[in-house]
Motif scaffolding. Structure first.
Motif, mmCIF file in Angstrom:
data_model
loop_
_atom_site.group_PDB
_atom_site.id
_atom_site.type_symbol
_atom_site.label_atom_id
_atom_site.label_comp_id
_atom_site.label_asym_id
_atom_site.label_seq_id
_atom_site.Cartn_x
_atom_site.Cartn_y
_atom_site.Cartn_z
ATOM 1 N N VAL A 197 0.842 -1.203 0.000
ATOM 2 C CA VAL A 197 0.000 0.000 0.000
ATOM 3 C C VAL A 197 0.876 1.251 0.000
ATOM 4 O O VAL A 197 0.642 2.194 -0.758
ATOM 5 N N GLY A 198 1.910 1.254 0.847
ATOM 6 C CA GLY A 198 2.800 2.411 0.930
ATOM 7 C C GLY A 198 3.563 2.646 -0.355
ATOM 8 O O GLY A 198 3.697 3.786 -0.814
ATOM 9 N N PHE A 199 4.074 1.562 -0.957
ATOM 10 C CA PHE A 199 4.843 1.712 -2.190
ATOM 11 C C PHE A 199 3.940 2.163 -3.340
ATOM 12 O O PHE A 199 4.346 2.980 -4.164
ATOM 13 N N THR A 200 2.730 1.667 -3.382
ATOM 14 C CA THR A 200 1.773 2.110 -4.393
ATOM 15 C C THR A 200 1.531 3.610 -4.268
ATOM 16 O O THR A 200 1.474 4.332 -5.269
ATOM 17 N N ASP A 201 1.437 4.099 -3.036
ATOM 18 C CA ASP A 201 1.246 5.529 -2.795
ATOM 19 C C ASP A 201 2.482 6.322 -3.228
ATOM 20 O O ASP A 201 2.361 7.381 -3.851
ATOM 21 N N VAL A 202 3.668 5.810 -2.919
ATOM 22 C CA VAL A 202 4.907 6.467 -3.341
ATOM 23 C C VAL A 202 4.960 6.550 -4.864
ATOM 24 O O VAL A 202 5.273 7.609 -5.430
ATOM 25 N N LEU A 203 4.641 5.454 -5.544
ATOM 26 C CA LEU A 203 4.661 5.446 -7.012
ATOM 27 C C LEU A 203 3.649 6.428 -7.585
ATOM 28 O O LEU A 203 3.939 7.135 -8.558
ATOM 29 N N ARG A 204 2.476 6.489 -6.980
ATOM 30 C CA ARG A 204 1.445 7.432 -7.445
ATOM 31 C C ARG A 204 1.952 8.872 -7.321
ATOM 32 O O ARG A 204 1.838 9.665 -8.260
ATOM 33 N N ARG A 205 2.539 9.203 -6.167
ATOM 34 C CA ARG A 205 3.052 10.563 -5.958
ATOM 35 C C ARG A 205 4.169 10.899 -6.939
ATOM 36 O O ARG A 205 4.191 11.995 -7.506
ATOM 37 N N LEU A 206 5.093 9.947 -7.157
ATOM 38 C CA LEU A 206 6.171 10.189 -8.121
ATOM 39 C C LEU A 206 5.623 10.385 -9.528
ATOM 40 O O LEU A 206 6.112 11.229 -10.285
ATOM 41 N N TRP A 207 4.622 9.603 -9.895
ATOM 42 C CA TRP A 207 4.016 9.717 -11.224
ATOM 43 C C TRP A 207 3.345 11.084 -11.394
ATOM 44 O O TRP A 207 3.490 11.731 -12.440
ATOM 45 N N GLU A 208 2.638 11.521 -10.346
ATOM 46 C CA GLU A 208 1.989 12.832 -10.407
ATOM 47 C C GLU A 208 3.022 13.949 -10.514
ATOM 48 O O GLU A 208 2.835 14.899 -11.283
ATOM 49 N N GLU A 209 4.122 13.847 -9.771
ATOM 50 C CA GLU A 209 5.196 14.844 -9.855
ATOM 51 C C GLU A 209 5.801 14.858 -11.253
ATOM 52 O O GLU A 209 6.079 15.927 -11.807
ATOM 53 N N ARG A 210 5.982 13.676 -11.834
ATOM 54 C CA ARG A 210 6.550 13.563 -13.180
ATOM 55 C C ARG A 210 5.642 14.255 -14.193
ATOM 56 O O ARG A 210 6.101 15.020 -15.046
ATOM 57 N N GLU A 211 4.348 13.971 -14.101
ATOM 58 C CA GLU A 211 3.402 14.576 -15.036
ATOM 59 C C GLU A 211 3.350 16.091 -14.870
ATOM 60 O O GLU A 211 3.258 16.827 -15.847
ATOM 61 N N GLN A 212 3.430 16.560 -13.621
ATOM 62 C CA GLN A 212 3.413 17.997 -13.372
ATOM 63 C C GLN A 212 4.659 18.667 -13.964
ATOM 64 O O GLN A 212 4.565 19.726 -14.577
ATOM 65 N N LEU A 213 5.797 18.049 -13.813
ATOM 66 C CA LEU A 213 7.033 18.586 -14.397
ATOM 67 C C LEU A 213 6.967 18.613 -15.919
ATOM 68 O O LEU A 213 7.443 19.552 -16.552
ATOM 69 N N GLN A 214 6.382 17.577 -16.512
ATOM 70 C CA GLN A 214 6.241 17.545 -17.969
ATOM 71 C C GLN A 214 5.315 18.656 -18.453
ATOM 72 O O GLN A 214 5.567 19.271 -19.492
ATOM 73 N N LEU A 215 4.247 18.912 -17.716
ATOM 74 C CA LEU A 215 3.339 20.013 -18.055
ATOM 75 C C LEU A 215 4.044 21.355 -17.970
ATOM 76 O O LEU A 215 3.890 22.209 -18.848
ATOM 77 N N GLN A 216 4.819 21.555 -16.920
ATOM 78 C CA GLN A 216 5.546 22.819 -16.749
ATOM 79 C C GLN A 216 6.569 22.995 -17.865
ATOM 80 O O GLN A 216 6.756 24.094 -18.376
ATOM 81 N N ALA A 217 7.235 21.921 -18.254
ATOM 82 C CA ALA A 217 8.238 21.997 -19.307
ATOM 83 C C ALA A 217 7.598 22.313 -20.659
ATOM 84 O O ALA A 217 8.213 22.960 -21.505
ATOM 85 N N ALA A 218 6.364 21.874 -20.853
ATOM 86 C CA ALA A 218 5.670 22.088 -22.119
ATOM 87 C C ALA A 218 5.202 23.538 -22.257
ATOM 88 O O ALA A 218 4.966 24.002 -23.375
ATOM 89 N N HIS A 219 5.081 24.219 -21.151
ATOM 90 C CA HIS A 219 4.589 25.602 -21.217
ATOM 91 C C HIS A 219 5.712 26.552 -21.207
ATOM 92 O O HIS A 219 6.461 27.052 -20.830
#
Length: 183
Positions: A161-183
């Motif tokens: 459960v904890g690792f799934t949460d860590v992976l979710r947070r990392l994925w969200e951070e990755r997507e947010q960084l990609q969005l910022q880089a695109a703008h």
């Protein structure tokens, strides 16, 4: 000796899971892991395999009778050795308890590999062997092994459960960084 085993898939590509592996602790679900110290890390220049040795410090809420019977405290330490092979996309982790190992050992193996049927998923296999070292009292040893496997299973569930949460947070951070880089 008693055994534990589980297999499942994480809904993330192998590379993402391996990055997450280094960020697993601390997390709110595995509060029993209180410290992670890297003892050694090396890269084989020929194969590219990364070997890491860590010591995990844990606070285990062992029943008072176990602490009285075996001594010690709720502080426990685990030695973990991992091998990450970027070429074959396999990662293996072995761990063994250092604390109270004269009474019982828990040897854990974990493997992460790409799910060949689902390209963006990572196959996870975990096994544990628990052995009490009380040969004179086989009934007590059997009971201790069963209790330790049950405790391991509870912690394994929290770890998932904890690792799934860590992976979710990392994925969200990755997507947010990609969005910022695109703008």
């Amino acid at each position: 000796m008693h055994f534990f085993s589980q297999n499942f898939d994480y809904e993330h590509p192998w590379a993402h899971v391996i990055i997450g592996m280094w960020h697993k602790y601390p997390n709110q679900y595995c509060s029993h892991v209180v410290s992670v110290d890297v003892v050694d890390r090396s890269v084989d220049p020929e194969t590219g395999i990364i070997r890491t040795e860590r010591i995990l410090g844990c606070k285990q809420k062992a029943p008072a009778w176990i602490v009285r019977l075996f001594g010690g405290s709720e502080d426990a330490f685990v030695r973990e050795i991992s091998f990450v092979d970027p070429a074959t996309q396999n990662a293996t982790i072995t761990s063994v308890n250092l604390s109270l190992s004269q009474f019982a050992t828990c040897f854990e193996r974990i493997r992460y590999s790409p799910n060949t049927l689902q390209p963006n998923q990572t196959f996870f296999k975990q096994t544990a062997e628990v052995e009490a070292r009380m040969t004179l009292w086989r009934t007590a040893a059997d009971g201790l092994e069963r209790w330790l496997v049950q405790r391991f299973e509870q912690n394994a569930h929290l770890g998932k459960v904890g690792f799934t949460d860590v992976l979710r947070r990392l994925w969200e951070e990755r997507e947010q960084l990609q969005l910022q880089a695109a703008h």
